[in-house]
Design an enzyme around this catalytic site. Sequence first.
Site, PDB file in Angstrom:
ATOM      1  N   SER A  98     -41.827   7.164 -12.116  1.00  0.00           N
ATOM      2  CA  SER A  98     -43.177   6.793 -12.569  1.00  0.00           C
ATOM      3  C   SER A  98     -43.050   5.622 -13.518  1.00  0.00           C
ATOM      4  CB  SER A  98     -43.842   7.960 -13.294  1.00  0.00           C
ATOM      5  OG  SER A  98     -45.029   7.530 -13.942  1.00  0.00           O
ATOM      6  N   TYR A 112     -43.317  14.212 -20.012  1.00  0.00           N
ATOM      7  CA  TYR A 112     -43.327  13.720 -18.626  1.00  0.00           C
ATOM      8  C   TYR A 112     -42.654  12.348 -18.558  1.00  0.00           C
ATOM      9  CZ  TYR A 112     -45.311  11.967 -14.205  1.00  0.00           C
ATOM     10  OH  TYR A 112     -45.488  11.429 -12.955  1.00  0.00           O
TER      11      TYR A 112
HETATM   12  P1  NDP Z   1     -49.539  16.456  -6.607  1.00  0.00           P
HETATM   13  O1  NDP Z   1     -49.739  17.377  -7.767  1.00  0.00           O
HETATM   14  O2  NDP Z   1     -50.701  15.971  -5.845  1.00  0.00           O
HETATM   15  O3  NDP Z   1     -48.477  17.105  -5.590  1.00  0.00           O
HETATM   16  C1  NDP Z   1     -47.280  17.635  -6.121  1.00  0.00           C
HETATM   17  C2  NDP Z   1     -46.369  18.043  -4.993  1.00  0.00           C
HETATM   18  O4  NDP Z   1     -45.161  18.543  -5.571  1.00  0.00           O
HETATM   19  C3  NDP Z   1     -46.946  19.166  -4.144  1.00  0.00           C
HETATM   20  O5  NDP Z   1     -46.482  19.013  -2.836  1.00  0.00           O
HETATM   21  C4  NDP Z   1     -46.352  20.398  -4.809  1.00  0.00           C
HETATM   22  O6  NDP Z   1     -46.223  21.529  -3.946  1.00  0.00           O
HETATM   23  C5  NDP Z   1     -44.974  19.891  -5.176  1.00  0.00           C
HETATM   24  N1  NDP Z   1     -44.411  20.683  -6.258  1.00  0.00           N
HETATM   25  C6  NDP Z   1     -44.864  20.826  -7.516  1.00  0.00           C
HETATM   26  N2  NDP Z   1     -44.093  21.668  -8.204  1.00  0.00           N
HETATM   27  C7  NDP Z   1     -43.108  22.060  -7.343  1.00  0.00           C
HETATM   28  C8  NDP Z   1     -42.001  22.928  -7.447  1.00  0.00           C
HETATM   29  N3  NDP Z   1     -41.721  23.603  -8.579  1.00  0.00           N
HETATM   30  N4  NDP Z   1     -41.203  23.084  -6.363  1.00  0.00           N
HETATM   31  C9  NDP Z   1     -41.462  22.430  -5.212  1.00  0.00           C
HETATM   32  N5  NDP Z   1     -42.508  21.599  -5.043  1.00  0.00           N
HETATM   33  C10 NDP Z   1     -43.318  21.418  -6.112  1.00  0.00           C
HETATM   34  O7  NDP Z   1     -48.724  15.239  -7.239  1.00  0.00           O
HETATM   35  P2  NDP Z   1     -48.604  13.703  -6.788  1.00  0.00           P
HETATM   36  O8  NDP Z   1     -48.627  13.581  -5.324  1.00  0.00           O
HETATM   37  O9  NDP Z   1     -49.540  12.926  -7.606  1.00  0.00           O
HETATM   38  O10 NDP Z   1     -47.131  13.372  -7.352  1.00  0.00           O
HETATM   39  C11 NDP Z   1     -45.995  13.280  -6.520  1.00  0.00           C
HETATM   40  C12 NDP Z   1     -44.879  12.622  -7.314  1.00  0.00           C
HETATM   41  O11 NDP Z   1     -45.317  11.328  -7.738  1.00  0.00           O
HETATM   42  C13 NDP Z   1     -44.494  13.381  -8.583  1.00  0.00           C
HETATM   43  O12 NDP Z   1     -43.105  13.280  -8.782  1.00  0.00           O
HETATM   44  C14 NDP Z   1     -45.237  12.622  -9.662  1.00  0.00           C
HETATM   45  O13 NDP Z   1     -44.627  12.776 -10.925  1.00  0.00           O
HETATM   46  C15 NDP Z   1     -45.141  11.207  -9.142  1.00  0.00           C
HETATM   47  N6  NDP Z   1     -46.126  10.293  -9.687  1.00  0.00           N
HETATM   48  C16 NDP Z   1     -47.475  10.496  -9.493  1.00  0.00           C
HETATM   49  C17 NDP Z   1     -48.375   9.605 -10.023  1.00  0.00           C
HETATM   50  C18 NDP Z   1     -49.850   9.756  -9.856  1.00  0.00           C
HETATM   51  O14 NDP Z   1     -50.594   9.031 -10.537  1.00  0.00           O
HETATM   52  N7  NDP Z   1     -50.345  10.657  -9.000  1.00  0.00           N
HETATM   53  C19 NDP Z   1     -47.931   8.434 -10.804  1.00  0.00           C
HETATM   54  C20 NDP Z   1     -46.525   8.316 -10.935  1.00  0.00           C
HETATM   55  C21 NDP Z   1     -45.665   9.210 -10.389  1.00  0.00           C
HETATM   56  P3  NDP Z   1     -47.438  22.608  -3.794  1.00  0.00           P
HETATM   57  O15 NDP Z   1     -48.505  21.930  -2.972  1.00  0.00           O
HETATM   58  O16 NDP Z   1     -46.803  23.767  -3.095  1.00  0.00           O
HETATM   59  O17 NDP Z   1     -47.915  22.927  -5.173  1.00  0.00           O
END
Ligand code: NDP
Length: 244
Positions: A140, A153
């Site tokens: 990020s 974070y």
């Molecule tokens: P979402 O919350 O929309 O999705 C998160 C995903 O991660 C889901 O598929 C979820 O699974 C999975 N997940 C969460 N916790 C676990 C766990 N303990 N074990 C396995 N899977 C897990 O997040 P985003 O799509 O926004 O984020 C995706 C990545 O991008 C992350 O690493 C985030 O930090 C990064 N990011 C996002 C930004 C943003 O603005 N959105 C900006 C910068 C980075 P489930 O559906 O089963 O809960």
Amino acid sequence: MSLARKTALVTGGSRGIGSAIARRLAADGSAVAITYGGNKAAADATVAAIEGAGGTAFAFQADAADPASQRAGVEQAAAALGGIDILVHNAGVAEFSTVADDTDETFDRQFGVNVKGLHVGTRAALPHLRDGGRIILIGSISGEMAFPATTVYSATKAAVAALARGWAKDLAPRNILVNTVQPGPIDTDMNPADSDFAAQVLGAIPLGRYGKVEEIAGAVAFLAGPDASYITGTTLNIDGGATA
Ligand code: NDP
């Protein structure tokens, strides 16, 4: 297709950025396995979307913060795919609090999923990862700059980029390329574009809008593909100019 006959594992592929990455890699020709934390319905929907478009996909529940579960998810994915060419560590969590309100639990949860999960997952994947493969970490821009009430974070995401730099050197002898994609604010469940947080940060984005999940997936597809053959150990910010 640029990823024909490749195989990819995308962690956290049930929703948001991870689902878009899985669908894009599949559209480019790769067979894809995703892991998810608890949301089976969303994981099944990602698989159905890929299969509906003629692709191959598998989903496995695996808690990235639980080493035994994470290892089992990687093993199941590697078996289903017949080896791994592309590993995308996307699963992540973010919790909002200032230092006065941070707790041991919020610290451990974010470092558990966002950092330790990557370390465990990569070590589990290495025996299955083919030489010449790719590892792409979703960091990020928070790893480089402070946003309101997200310091822990941010620290996890600074660690993510550090892992990629080190692994790029560790794995260069096998020609496994390791890079970090650092999104800026992207409209997902984690960071909805219509939230109070969005209202606070929008002014810091020169393009004046949140990014779309497809705009991250496209960069991951590039780093996974043949045109990125001399890129390793770097970070690619996709943030509408926020870090410019
Ligand atoms: P979402 O919350 O929309 O999705 C998160 C995903 O991660 C889901 O598929 C979820 O699974 C999975 N997940 C969460 N916790 C676990 C766990 N303990 N074990 C396995 N899977 C897990 O997040 P985003 O799509 O926004 O984020 C995706 C990545 O991008 C992350 O690493 C985030 O930090 C990064 N990011 C996002 C930004 C943003 O603005 N959105 C900006 C910068 C980075 P489930 O559906 O089963 O809960």
